[in-house]
Design a protein around this motif. Sequence first.
Motif, PDB file in Angstrom:
ATOM      1  N   GLY A  29       3.486   1.406   9.569  1.00 37.53           N
ATOM      2  CA  GLY A  29       3.323   0.096  10.187  1.00 37.53           C
ATOM      3  C   GLY A  29       2.451  -0.863   9.402  1.00 37.53           C
ATOM      4  O   GLY A  29       2.235  -1.994   9.821  1.00 37.53           O
ATOM      5  N   GLU A  30       1.945  -0.440   8.247  1.00 39.58           N
ATOM      6  CA  GLU A  30       1.123  -1.298   7.402  1.00 39.58           C
ATOM      7  C   GLU A  30       2.017  -2.264   6.622  1.00 39.58           C
ATOM      8  O   GLU A  30       3.063  -1.858   6.122  1.00 39.58           O
ATOM      9  CB  GLU A  30       0.316  -0.461   6.407  1.00 39.58           C
ATOM     10  CG  GLU A  30      -0.703   0.440   7.058  1.00 39.58           C
ATOM     11  CD  GLU A  30      -1.871  -0.331   7.644  1.00 39.58           C
ATOM     12  OE1 GLU A  30      -2.291  -1.316   7.031  1.00 39.58           O
ATOM     13  OE2 GLU A  30      -2.338   0.062   8.722  1.00 39.58           O
ATOM     14  N   PRO A  31       1.600  -3.533   6.481  1.00 39.80           N
ATOM     15  CA  PRO A  31       2.413  -4.444   5.675  1.00 39.80           C
ATOM     16  C   PRO A  31       2.453  -4.000   4.217  1.00 39.80           C
ATOM     17  O   PRO A  31       1.468  -3.516   3.677  1.00 39.80           O
ATOM     18  CB  PRO A  31       1.708  -5.792   5.803  1.00 39.80           C
ATOM     19  CG  PRO A  31       0.435  -5.546   6.508  1.00 39.80           C
ATOM     20  CD  PRO A  31       0.409  -4.145   7.019  1.00 39.80           C
ATOM     21  N   MET A  32       3.608  -4.142   3.623  1.00 34.72           N
ATOM     22  CA  MET A  32       3.764  -3.827   2.212  1.00 34.72           C
ATOM     23  C   MET A  32       3.305  -5.032   1.393  1.00 34.72           C
ATOM     24  O   MET A  32       3.205  -6.137   1.915  1.00 34.72           O
ATOM     25  CB  MET A  32       5.215  -3.463   1.918  1.00 34.72           C
ATOM     26  CG  MET A  32       5.678  -2.241   2.711  1.00 34.72           C
ATOM     27  SD  MET A  32       7.410  -1.850   2.448  1.00 34.72           S
ATOM     28  CE  MET A  32       7.238  -0.724   1.101  1.00 34.72           C
ATOM     29  N   GLU A  49       4.052   0.108  -0.796  1.00 33.64           N
ATOM     30  CA  GLU A  49       3.037   0.639   0.108  1.00 33.64           C
ATOM     31  C   GLU A  49       1.801   0.908  -0.745  1.00 33.64           C
ATOM     32  O   GLU A  49       1.929   1.257  -1.921  1.00 33.64           O
ATOM     33  CB  GLU A  49       3.505   1.950   0.735  1.00 33.64           C
ATOM     34  CG  GLU A  49       4.724   1.824   1.607  1.00 33.64           C
ATOM     35  CD  GLU A  49       5.217   3.185   2.057  1.00 33.64           C
ATOM     36  OE1 GLU A  49       4.405   3.965   2.611  1.00 33.64           O
ATOM     37  OE2 GLU A  49       6.400   3.477   1.836  1.00 33.64           O
ATOM     38  N   ILE A  50       0.645   0.778  -0.161  1.00 35.13           N
ATOM     39  CA  ILE A  50      -0.600   1.000  -0.884  1.00 35.13           C
ATOM     40  C   ILE A  50      -1.223   2.324  -0.431  1.00 35.13           C
ATOM     41  O   ILE A  50      -1.392   2.560   0.764  1.00 35.13           O
ATOM     42  CB  ILE A  50      -1.600  -0.152  -0.644  1.00 35.13           C
ATOM     43  CG1 ILE A  50      -0.983  -1.499  -1.040  1.00 35.13           C
ATOM     44  CG2 ILE A  50      -2.908   0.103  -1.394  1.00 35.13           C
ATOM     45  CD1 ILE A  50      -0.565  -1.609  -2.493  1.00 35.13           C
ATOM     46  N   ALA A  51      -1.541   3.161  -1.406  1.00 31.93           N
ATOM     47  CA  ALA A  51      -2.249   4.419  -1.150  1.00 31.93           C
ATOM     48  C   ALA A  51      -3.604   4.292  -1.837  1.00 31.93           C
ATOM     49  O   ALA A  51      -3.728   4.552  -3.035  1.00 31.93           O
ATOM     50  CB  ALA A  51      -1.457   5.603  -1.680  1.00 31.93           C
ATOM     51  N   ARG A  71      11.619  -0.957  -3.486  1.00 31.97           N
ATOM     52  CA  ARG A  71      10.445  -0.387  -2.815  1.00 31.97           C
ATOM     53  C   ARG A  71       9.701   0.567  -3.733  1.00 31.97           C
ATOM     54  O   ARG A  71      10.261   1.100  -4.692  1.00 31.97           O
ATOM     55  CB  ARG A  71      10.846   0.359  -1.544  1.00 31.97           C
ATOM     56  CG  ARG A  71      11.584  -0.487  -0.524  1.00 31.97           C
ATOM     57  CD  ARG A  71      10.717  -1.652  -0.025  1.00 31.97           C
ATOM     58  NE  ARG A  71      11.490  -2.688   0.620  1.00 31.97           N
ATOM     59  CZ  ARG A  71      11.667  -2.787   1.926  1.00 31.97           C
ATOM     60  NH1 ARG A  71      11.145  -1.908   2.732  1.00 31.97           N
ATOM     61  NH2 ARG A  71      12.372  -3.781   2.408  1.00 31.97           N
ATOM     62  N   GLY A  72       8.436   0.793  -3.415  1.00 28.86           N
ATOM     63  CA  GLY A  72       7.631   1.719  -4.181  1.00 28.86           C
ATOM     64  C   GLY A  72       6.333   2.018  -3.480  1.00 28.86           C
ATOM     65  O   GLY A  72       6.078   1.550  -2.366  1.00 28.86           O
TER      66      GLY A  72
END
Length: 156
Positions: A29-32, A49-51, A71-72
């Motif tokens: 649910g986090e914004p990309m 997505e951020i890790a 995507r990535g």
Amino acid sequence: MDRLRRNGPIALLLAMMACAPRPPVGPAGEPMERLTITTSTGTHDFWVEIADEEPERQQGLMFRPPLADDRGMLFEWPGEPPEERGFWMRNTPSSLDIVYVQADGRILSVASHATPNSDAVLSSNGAAAGVLELRAGRVDQIGAKPGDRITHPYFE
């Protein structure tokens, strides 16, 4: 009429905000975030997505379906100096391209078509500040190679 003149700019701003494209959201649910790779073939936009915390970095793309072309996942180590990085594909069912990135946003090295579900460590072969994972084959499709530029706020 005075009310329209006073509130017109606010109404216009609200209307524009409502029409502005919203970034997609990841599975949690986090914004990309938008990331661009500039190569000899042009600029190529991705949503990532951020890790940036240890649990997210440990999980990565494990147990996930293949990524879409745009995507990535971007692995970040805020406040830590660049260092030799090593990634594996444990519990990752689809092949990935693993892009190691220097602090200035330049591609350091690429591990293309990483073998799914493998524990073999794929080294950055130098100090990497970040790591970008894309669907296998995307790096070749866009012509990305060491020295090409990745644009994202983390590398500014």
